[in-house]
Design an enzyme around this catalytic site. Sequence first.
Site, PDB file in Angstrom:
ATOM      1  N   GLU A  95       0.770  -0.980   0.057  1.00 13.10           N
ATOM      2  CA  GLU A  95      -0.108   0.032   0.033  1.00 13.10           C
ATOM      3  C   GLU A  95       0.996   1.292   0.034  1.00 13.10           C
ATOM      4  O   GLU A  95       2.032   1.222   0.443  1.00 13.10           O
ATOM      5  CB  GLU A  95      -1.005   0.164   1.322  1.00 13.10           C
ATOM      6  N   ILE A  98       0.610   9.042   1.306  1.00 13.06           N
ATOM      7  CA  ILE A  98       0.997  10.148   1.080  1.00 13.06           C
ATOM      8  C   ILE A  98       0.599  11.398   1.803  1.00 13.06           C
ATOM      9  O   ILE A  98      -0.882  11.155   2.186  1.00 13.06           O
ATOM     10  CB  ILE A  98       1.258  10.547  -0.432  1.00 13.06           C
ATOM     11  N   GLY A 106      -1.969  20.678  -4.944  1.00 20.44           N
ATOM     12  CA  GLY A 106      -2.761  21.361  -5.716  1.00 20.44           C
ATOM     13  C   GLY A 106      -1.695  21.995  -6.896  1.00 20.44           C
ATOM     14  O   GLY A 106      -2.024  22.398  -7.687  1.00 20.44           O
ATOM     15  N   GLY A 108       0.903  19.502  -8.279  1.00 25.81           N
ATOM     16  CA  GLY A 108       1.238  18.639  -8.924  1.00 25.81           C
ATOM     17  C   GLY A 108       2.651  17.959  -8.099  1.00 25.81           C
ATOM     18  O   GLY A 108       3.169  17.037  -8.794  1.00 25.81           O
ATOM     19  N   ASN A 138     -11.747  13.889  -0.809  1.00 25.66           N
ATOM     20  CA  ASN A 138     -10.364  14.063  -0.879  1.00 25.66           C
ATOM     21  C   ASN A 138     -10.291  14.233  -2.558  1.00 25.66           C
ATOM     22  O   ASN A 138      -9.460  13.385  -3.319  1.00 25.66           O
ATOM     23  CB  ASN A 138      -9.158  13.278  -0.408  1.00 25.66           C
ATOM     24  N   TYR A 145      -3.787  10.683  -7.691  1.00 24.43           N
ATOM     25  CA  TYR A 145      -3.893   9.254  -7.795  1.00 24.43           C
ATOM     26  C   TYR A 145      -4.118   8.912  -9.180  1.00 24.43           C
ATOM     27  O   TYR A 145      -3.091   8.144  -9.815  1.00 24.43           O
ATOM     28  CB  TYR A 145      -4.631   8.682  -6.825  1.00 24.43           C
ATOM     29  N   GLU A 146      -5.054   9.550  -9.639  1.00 27.26           N
ATOM     30  CA  GLU A 146      -5.431   8.985 -11.338  1.00 27.26           C
ATOM     31  C   GLU A 146      -4.479   9.539 -12.245  1.00 27.26           C
ATOM     32  O   GLU A 146      -3.937   8.822 -13.188  1.00 27.26           O
ATOM     33  CB  GLU A 146      -6.768   9.495 -11.533  1.00 27.26           C
TER      34      GLU A 146
END
Length: 179
Positions: A95, A98, A106, A108, A138, A145-146
Amino acid sequence: MIDRRYGRAVAEPPRVTLRARTDDDLDVLFGIAADLDTWEERNPQAPAPLTRERFDARRAADPGGDAVEFVVDADGRAVGAVSLFGFDLYARHAEVGISLAPEARGRGIGTAALVQVVEFGFTRRNLRRIHLQAIASNVGGLRAYEKAGFVVEGRLREHAWVRGGYEDVVLMGVLRSDR
């Protein structure tokens, strides 16, 4: 840097690296750990004020187990932490978690850190799958994550108590074969 779409100057994206923790990073990491606004997003325990003494004692007492922990460094400054934990050596997965200081969100930075830790997990730890859990509200985290390659694999409905209400927990993962 010039934005090609609009022909105007935009800020350079920060240079993000992962590195080992030093004593100089502890103030930033304490600030993140003590942030009650995001406590429920990061901890299964009930929110409570965190003193620096308790933070330092917890760090000293926790041997880290099998976790691989990095400091997230943006342009030479610690802004968060990312780790791989809960390794299953037979199935070859772990797993990821972060946490970033508010001023680092926000921009990057989280996406860049996740890409690097996933690459580390696949190439250096020979993992075949890395997964995570995030609360549904969130939105910024889910987007990061995507962008880092994770896909939604499921949802635990009303699984977390967050700031006075139940929230879904979104399960996401990335396979080495996806990259």
